[in-house]
Design a protein around this motif. Structure first.
Motif, PDB file in Angstrom:
ATOM      1  N   UNK A  94       1.386  -0.752   0.519  1.00 44.39           N
ATOM      2  CA  UNK A  94       0.049  -0.121  -0.075  1.00 44.39           C
ATOM      3  C   UNK A  94       0.972   1.033  -0.172  1.00 44.39           C
ATOM      4  N   UNK A  95       0.400   2.814  -0.272  1.00 55.28           N
ATOM      5  CA  UNK A  95       1.068   3.158  -0.045  1.00 55.28           C
ATOM      6  C   UNK A  95       2.593   3.372   1.202  1.00 55.28           C
ATOM      7  N   UNK A  96       2.918   3.919   1.390  1.00 57.67           N
ATOM      8  CA  UNK A  96       3.501   4.052   2.756  1.00 57.67           C
ATOM      9  C   UNK A  96       4.107   2.195   3.189  1.00 57.67           C
ATOM     10  N   UNK A  97       3.591   1.704   2.961  1.00 59.86           N
ATOM     11  CA  UNK A  97       3.513  -0.068   4.031  1.00 59.86           C
ATOM     12  C   UNK A  97       4.053  -0.610   2.327  1.00 59.86           C
ATOM     13  N   UNK A  98       5.645  -1.354   2.130  1.00 60.18           N
ATOM     14  CA  UNK A  98       5.469  -1.992   1.432  1.00 60.18           C
ATOM     15  C   UNK A  98       5.982  -3.559   2.185  1.00 60.18           C
ATOM     16  N   UNK A  99       4.968  -4.530   1.479  1.00 64.50           N
ATOM     17  CA  UNK A  99       5.387  -6.105   1.411  1.00 64.50           C
ATOM     18  C   UNK A  99       4.461  -6.268   2.654  1.00 64.50           C
ATOM     19  N   UNK A 100       3.213  -6.299   3.392  1.00 66.96           N
ATOM     20  CA  UNK A 100       3.178  -7.025   4.643  1.00 66.96           C
ATOM     21  C   UNK A 100       2.137  -7.991   4.653  1.00 66.96           C
ATOM     22  N   UNK A 101       2.236  -9.066   5.650  1.00 69.13           N
ATOM     23  CA  UNK A 101       1.272  -9.573   4.869  1.00 69.13           C
ATOM     24  C   UNK A 101      -0.033  -9.889   5.470  1.00 69.13           C
ATOM     25  N   UNK A 102      -1.075 -10.019   4.223  1.00 72.59           N
ATOM     26  CA  UNK A 102      -2.761  -9.811   4.817  1.00 72.59           C
ATOM     27  C   UNK A 102      -3.099 -11.830   4.316  1.00 72.59           C
ATOM     28  N   UNK A 103      -2.201 -12.079   3.655  1.00 73.16           N
ATOM     29  CA  UNK A 103      -2.887 -13.632   3.465  1.00 73.16           C
ATOM     30  C   UNK A 103      -3.022 -14.275   4.912  1.00 73.16           C
ATOM     31  N   UNK A 104      -4.299 -15.121   5.117  1.00 68.23           N
ATOM     32  CA  UNK A 104      -5.073 -15.854   6.544  1.00 68.23           C
ATOM     33  C   UNK A 104      -5.048 -14.687   6.981  1.00 68.23           C
ATOM     34  N   UNK A 105      -5.237 -13.741   7.595  1.00 70.49           N
ATOM     35  CA  UNK A 105      -5.818 -13.031   8.465  1.00 70.49           C
ATOM     36  C   UNK A 105      -6.631 -12.309   8.119  1.00 70.49           C
ATOM     37  N   UNK A 106      -7.318 -12.069   9.769  1.00 73.02           N
ATOM     38  CA  UNK A 106      -9.028 -10.709   9.193  1.00 73.02           C
ATOM     39  C   UNK A 106      -8.948  -9.417   9.203  1.00 73.02           C
ATOM     40  N   UNK A 107      -9.283  -8.676   8.558  1.00 77.13           N
ATOM     41  CA  UNK A 107      -9.357  -7.550   8.133  1.00 77.13           C
ATOM     42  C   UNK A 107      -8.978  -6.514   9.382  1.00 77.13           C
ATOM     43  N   UNK A 108      -9.064  -6.861  10.383  1.00 74.56           N
ATOM     44  CA  UNK A 108      -8.672  -6.709  11.571  1.00 74.56           C
ATOM     45  C   UNK A 108      -7.443  -6.538  12.290  1.00 74.56           C
ATOM     46  N   UNK A 109      -7.061  -7.751  12.212  1.00 73.46           N
ATOM     47  CA  UNK A 109      -5.660  -8.087  12.457  1.00 73.46           C
ATOM     48  C   UNK A 109      -5.026  -7.424  10.754  1.00 73.46           C
ATOM     49  N   UNK A 110      -4.895  -7.385   9.898  1.00 70.00           N
ATOM     50  CA  UNK A 110      -4.733  -6.587   8.805  1.00 70.00           C
ATOM     51  C   UNK A 110      -4.542  -4.929   9.494  1.00 70.00           C
ATOM     52  N   UNK A 111      -5.690  -4.760   9.219  1.00 73.77           N
ATOM     53  CA  UNK A 111      -5.809  -2.992   9.935  1.00 73.77           C
ATOM     54  C   UNK A 111      -5.137  -3.140  10.714  1.00 73.77           C
ATOM     55  N   UNK A 112      -4.479  -3.138  12.153  1.00 73.81           N
ATOM     56  CA  UNK A 112      -3.641  -3.029  13.542  1.00 73.81           C
ATOM     57  C   UNK A 112      -2.407  -3.413  12.488  1.00 73.81           C
ATOM     58  N   UNK A 113      -2.049  -4.369  11.726  1.00 81.64           N
ATOM     59  CA  UNK A 113      -0.191  -3.884  11.296  1.00 81.64           C
ATOM     60  C   UNK A 113      -0.078  -2.987  10.491  1.00 81.64           C
ATOM     61  N   UNK A 114      -1.131  -2.637   9.870  1.00 82.56           N
ATOM     62  CA  UNK A 114      -0.989  -1.590   9.040  1.00 82.56           C
ATOM     63  C   UNK A 114      -1.123  -0.215   9.217  1.00 82.56           C
ATOM     64  N   UNK A 115      -1.579  -0.516  11.128  1.00 82.02           N
ATOM     65  CA  UNK A 115      -1.604   0.862  12.160  1.00 82.02           C
ATOM     66  C   UNK A 115      -0.132   0.943  12.414  1.00 82.02           C
ATOM     67  N   UNK A 116       0.301  -0.466  12.826  1.00 86.61           N
ATOM     68  CA  UNK A 116       2.150  -0.433  13.148  1.00 86.61           C
ATOM     69  C   UNK A 116       2.691   0.217  12.508  1.00 86.61           C
ATOM     70  N   UNK A 117       2.495  -0.206  11.398  1.00 84.63           N
ATOM     71  CA  UNK A 117       3.617   0.484  10.355  1.00 84.63           C
ATOM     72  C   UNK A 117       3.661   2.234   9.996  1.00 84.63           C
ATOM     73  N   UNK A 118       1.863   1.923   9.430  1.00 85.09           N
ATOM     74  CA  UNK A 118       1.887   3.286   9.165  1.00 85.09           C
ATOM     75  C   UNK A 118       2.440   4.780  10.651  1.00 85.09           C
ATOM     76  N   UNK A 119       2.692   3.848  11.473  1.00 83.83           N
ATOM     77  CA  UNK A 119       2.964   4.647  13.139  1.00 83.83           C
ATOM     78  C   UNK A 119       4.200   5.690  12.713  1.00 83.83           C
ATOM     79  N   UNK A 120       5.364   5.018  11.814  1.00 84.65           N
ATOM     80  CA  UNK A 120       6.655   5.878  11.699  1.00 84.65           C
ATOM     81  C   UNK A 120       6.608   6.713  10.770  1.00 84.65           C
ATOM     82  N   UNK A 121       5.017   7.127   9.624  1.00 86.75           N
ATOM     83  CA  UNK A 121       5.071   8.008   9.827  1.00 86.75           C
ATOM     84  C   UNK A 121       3.400   8.783   9.607  1.00 86.75           C
ATOM     85  N   UNK A 122       2.956   8.183   9.830  1.00 90.13           N
ATOM     86  CA  UNK A 122       1.628   9.309  10.575  1.00 90.13           C
ATOM     87  C   UNK A 122       1.573   9.305  12.182  1.00 90.13           C
ATOM     88  N   UNK A 123       0.908  10.410  12.700  1.00 86.99           N
ATOM     89  CA  UNK A 123       0.440  10.758  14.046  1.00 86.99           C
ATOM     90  C   UNK A 123      -0.540   9.216  14.327  1.00 86.99           C
TER      91      UNK A 123
END
Length: 174
Positions: free
Chosen positions: A42-71
């Motif tokens: 995605x924008x600002x987040x490269x190569x994050x595992x998505x398959x086998x995860x729930x949408x909520x789990x993936x959202x949490x992982x993206x939030x953690x990765x985006x925290x480096x760039x977005x408050x």
């Protein structure tokens, strides 16, 4: 893998279309497709595992990765095009009109699956069909009475289908 139909949660799979919304940041929100290797870029987040995860789990992982760039990022993941992981697909092989893998849907029954594959061929031995299901790490085989269900309307032979089930329909010996 869950084997209780009441505890089923959709898992993201390769080919799923995801709408990722980052609250207050429309420039990094958008629609993305999960790659065949199960990864998501995605924008600002490269190569994050998505398959086998729930949408909520993936959202949490993206939030953690985006925290480096977005408050304090708040991310929502909405699945728009459903494929699901291969391990969750229901497979029908043998003497079905159209043998295939079917994307699992909540509360799916044997009758739903048979409608999707077009029913039995003229050569099918529906009452000798088998359901293969993994239970506690072991493959278990259960008998199915597809002939009774489809030809005689014996609704008692309709059973719940779970993610990953395999239905094998043999040919009748005349």
């Amino acid at each position: 893998m869950t084997k209780n139909i009441n505890q089923y949660k959709y898992l993201i799979g390769p080919g799923d279309t995801l709408n990722i919304f980052v609250w207050g940041n429309p420039e990094i929100s958008g629609a993305y497709i999960v790659r065949p290797d199960g990864m998501l870029t995605t924008s600002l987040v490269d190569d994050i595992p998505a398959s086998g995860r729930t949408p909520t789990e993936l959202a949490g992982s993206i939030e953690a990765r985006l925290a480096e760039y977005v408050r304090d990022p708040i991310v929502s993941v909405i699945v728009q095009g459903f494929v699901g992981p291969y391990s969750e697909q229901v497979r029908v092989i043998g003497e079905a009109q159209q043998p295939m893998a079917i994307n699992y849907r909540e509360n799916m029954t044997l009758l739903d699956v048979m409608v999707a594959v077009g029913g039995l061929t003229d050569f099918a031995d529906g009452n000798d069909a088998r359901l293969i299901r993994v239970v506690n790490g072991q493959q278990m085989a259960y008998g199915l009475n597809l002939g009774n269900l489809l030809r005689d309307g014996e609704i008692g032979d309709n059973v719940d289908i779970l993610p990953g089930d395999i239905i094998i329909i043999p040919e009748a010996w005349f």
